[in-house]
Design a protein around this motif. Structure first.
Motif, PDB file in Angstrom:
ATOM      1  N   UNK A 275     -14.157   7.429   5.418  1.00 36.78           N
ATOM      2  CA  UNK A 275     -14.477   8.861   5.367  1.00 36.78           C
ATOM      3  C   UNK A 275     -13.270   9.678   4.921  1.00 36.78           C
ATOM      4  N   UNK A 276     -13.528  10.751   4.240  1.00 36.70           N
ATOM      5  CA  UNK A 276     -12.456  11.572   3.663  1.00 36.70           C
ATOM      6  C   UNK A 276     -11.408  11.948   4.707  1.00 36.70           C
ATOM      7  N   UNK A 277     -11.858  12.186   5.930  1.00 33.47           N
ATOM      8  CA  UNK A 277     -10.938  12.678   6.967  1.00 33.47           C
ATOM      9  C   UNK A 277      -9.878  11.647   7.364  1.00 33.47           C
ATOM     10  N   UNK A 278     -10.123  10.366   7.104  1.00 35.21           N
ATOM     11  CA  UNK A 278      -9.141   9.353   7.512  1.00 35.21           C
ATOM     12  C   UNK A 278      -8.388   8.755   6.322  1.00 35.21           C
ATOM     13  N   UNK A 279      -8.714   9.161   5.115  1.00 32.43           N
ATOM     14  CA  UNK A 279      -8.058   8.587   3.949  1.00 32.43           C
ATOM     15  C   UNK A 279      -6.590   8.991   3.894  1.00 32.43           C
ATOM     16  N   UNK A 280      -5.778   8.038   3.521  1.00 29.03           N
ATOM     17  CA  UNK A 280      -4.338   8.269   3.461  1.00 29.03           C
ATOM     18  C   UNK A 280      -3.779   7.323   2.399  1.00 29.03           C
ATOM     19  N   UNK A 281      -3.581   7.839   1.209  1.00 33.98           N
ATOM     20  CA  UNK A 281      -3.172   6.996   0.080  1.00 33.98           C
ATOM     21  C   UNK A 281      -1.838   6.304   0.336  1.00 33.98           C
ATOM     22  N   UNK A 282      -0.904   7.007   0.927  1.00 34.25           N
ATOM     23  CA  UNK A 282       0.410   6.411   1.180  1.00 34.25           C
ATOM     24  C   UNK A 282       0.345   5.281   2.189  1.00 34.25           C
ATOM     25  N   UNK A 283      -0.377   5.512   3.302  1.00 29.15           N
ATOM     26  CA  UNK A 283      -0.503   4.483   4.331  1.00 29.15           C
ATOM     27  C   UNK A 283      -1.328   3.302   3.814  1.00 29.15           C
ATOM     28  N   UNK A 284      -2.337   3.594   2.991  1.00 27.18           N
ATOM     29  CA  UNK A 284      -3.144   2.517   2.411  1.00 27.18           C
ATOM     30  C   UNK A 284      -2.291   1.645   1.509  1.00 27.18           C
ATOM     31  N   UNK A 285      -1.454   2.274   0.699  1.00 21.83           N
ATOM     32  CA  UNK A 285      -0.582   1.502  -0.201  1.00 21.83           C
ATOM     33  C   UNK A 285       0.384   0.637   0.594  1.00 21.83           C
ATOM     34  N   UNK A 286       0.923   1.194   1.683  1.00 25.41           N
ATOM     35  CA  UNK A 286       1.847   0.425   2.529  1.00 25.41           C
ATOM     36  C   UNK A 286       1.131  -0.776   3.145  1.00 25.41           C
ATOM     37  N   UNK A 287      -0.115  -0.572   3.574  1.00 30.51           N
ATOM     38  CA  UNK A 287      -0.884  -1.669   4.168  1.00 30.51           C
ATOM     39  C   UNK A 287      -1.178  -2.751   3.135  1.00 30.51           C
ATOM     40  N   UNK A 288      -1.549  -2.331   1.921  1.00 25.49           N
ATOM     41  CA  UNK A 288      -1.814  -3.307   0.867  1.00 25.49           C
ATOM     42  C   UNK A 288      -0.537  -4.073   0.486  1.00 25.49           C
ATOM     43  N   UNK A 289       0.582  -3.390   0.465  1.00 22.49           N
ATOM     44  CA  UNK A 289       1.852  -4.058   0.153  1.00 22.49           C
ATOM     45  C   UNK A 289       2.191  -5.101   1.219  1.00 22.49           C
ATOM     46  N   UNK A 290       1.940  -4.764   2.480  1.00 21.34           N
ATOM     47  CA  UNK A 290       2.213  -5.729   3.545  1.00 21.34           C
ATOM     48  C   UNK A 290       1.254  -6.911   3.452  1.00 21.34           C
TER      49      UNK A 290
END
Length: 311
Positions: A275-290
């Motif tokens: 959902x839009x309210x929980x989207x976080x591009x920076x945190x998502x990228x960090x999670x994908x990198x890990x």
């Protein structure tokens, strides 16, 4: 929302130094100061083993892996199956001297043949994780089955994994499900995680999301990374009541922190496609990198800068 329900291989390296308790009867070397004499002069196998353990643990004596390995070899030579298992583990891992796979296999076999089930399990682990050929994979399956019959719960889990994926023999999902259930009941956290997954997905039997949630929640509490991942996915997808992205995020972050590349990947997916309210591009990228660093190939293609698995 597209998510990835992780199918996992829950095999753990445990039991390498699991030693049966020494006989309750007083051996010639029951006094710590007498152990070397009882071993070297009286050729008492249990004294040799006790001395090896004390030197390896470094609690009652200064830690000395080299000498511990020598006493383990003596314990094995004098007929202590536990000593052969202990020696094999040191040979496998190169503790107290050079690693020697051939000698490790030989000593695990000796201990296993003598009825010491942990050695059967350990040899199964060695063959599974570092198989020299397909024959060793087949042997790993048989060894896990043998140790399972001796009531080693984690070995039952490992045997079930091989049944599930058709490794070392035919695939048998119903047998795998039943064995995961038994492993879980016997105390294997990985068994509970794997059984919970099959219940959640309805694999080889009725789907039981409520039971799956109970098992996965308990296993996650015990820090089983894959259980946290799967429970997070369950909550994220609303498989056990209304979707709860807050709790799902907490569990997926825990799974990621515990080393689950699936947990990191699923967290990244939730933060990207949720959902839009929980989207976080920076945190998502960090999670994908890990996730990529932990070996998840698909996650590597989703980072802002393409990476290689393990980078």
């Amino acid at each position: 929302m597209t998510t990835l329900l992780r199918l996992f291989l829950a095999l753990t390296l445990t039991g390498l130094f699991t030693l049966a308790p020494a006989s309750s009867a007083q051996s010639p070397g029951s006094d710590a100061a007498d152990l070397p004499r009882a071993c070297d002069i009286d050729r008492d196998a249990q004294s040799c083993l006790k001395q090896a353990i004390r030197l390896y643990e470094g609690k009652k004596l200064s830690k000395d892996d080299l000498t511990a390995r020598r006493f383990a070899a003596k314990a094995c030579a004098e007929g202590a199956a536990e000593g052969c298992n202990f020696l094999a583990a040191m040979l496998e891992k190169g503790i107290g001297g050079p690693a020697d796979r051939q000698a490790a296999v030989r000593n695990y076999r000796r201990a296993c043949s003598a009825g010491y089930a942990n050695a059967c399990y350990n040899l199964g682990q060695l063959f599974y994780y570092a198989a020299a050929n397909e024959s060793e994979v087949v042997q790993a399956r048989a060894l896990f089955a043998e140790a399972c019959d001796a009531k080693i719960a984690d070995s039952c889990n490992n045997h079930a994994v091989m049944l599930k994926f058709g490794e070392g023999g035919p695939r048998d999902l119903p047998a795998a499900r039943a064995l995961f259930d038994a492993a879980c009941a016997a105390g294997s956290i990985d068994g509970c995680t794997n059984y919970g997954y099959m219940l959640m997905m309805g694999e080889a039997g009725p789907r039981d999301v409520a039971r799956a949630a109970t098992l996965l929640d308990a296993a996650c509490t015990a820090n089983a990374a894959n259980a946290c991942d799967n429970m997070g996915v369950m909550l994220m997808n609303g498989m056990h009541g209304p979707a709860d992205f807050g709790k799902a995020g907490t569990l997926l972050r825990k799974a990621c922190a515990l080393g689950s590349h699936g947990g990191c990947f699923n967290l990244g997916q939730m933060l990207t496609k949720g959902p839009e309210r929980i989207r976080d591009a920076g945190a998502a990228d960090a999670a994908h990198k890990e996730a990529c660093r932990l070996g998840h190939k698909q996650a590597c293609t989703l980072t802002t800068t393409p990476l290689q698995p393990g980078a």
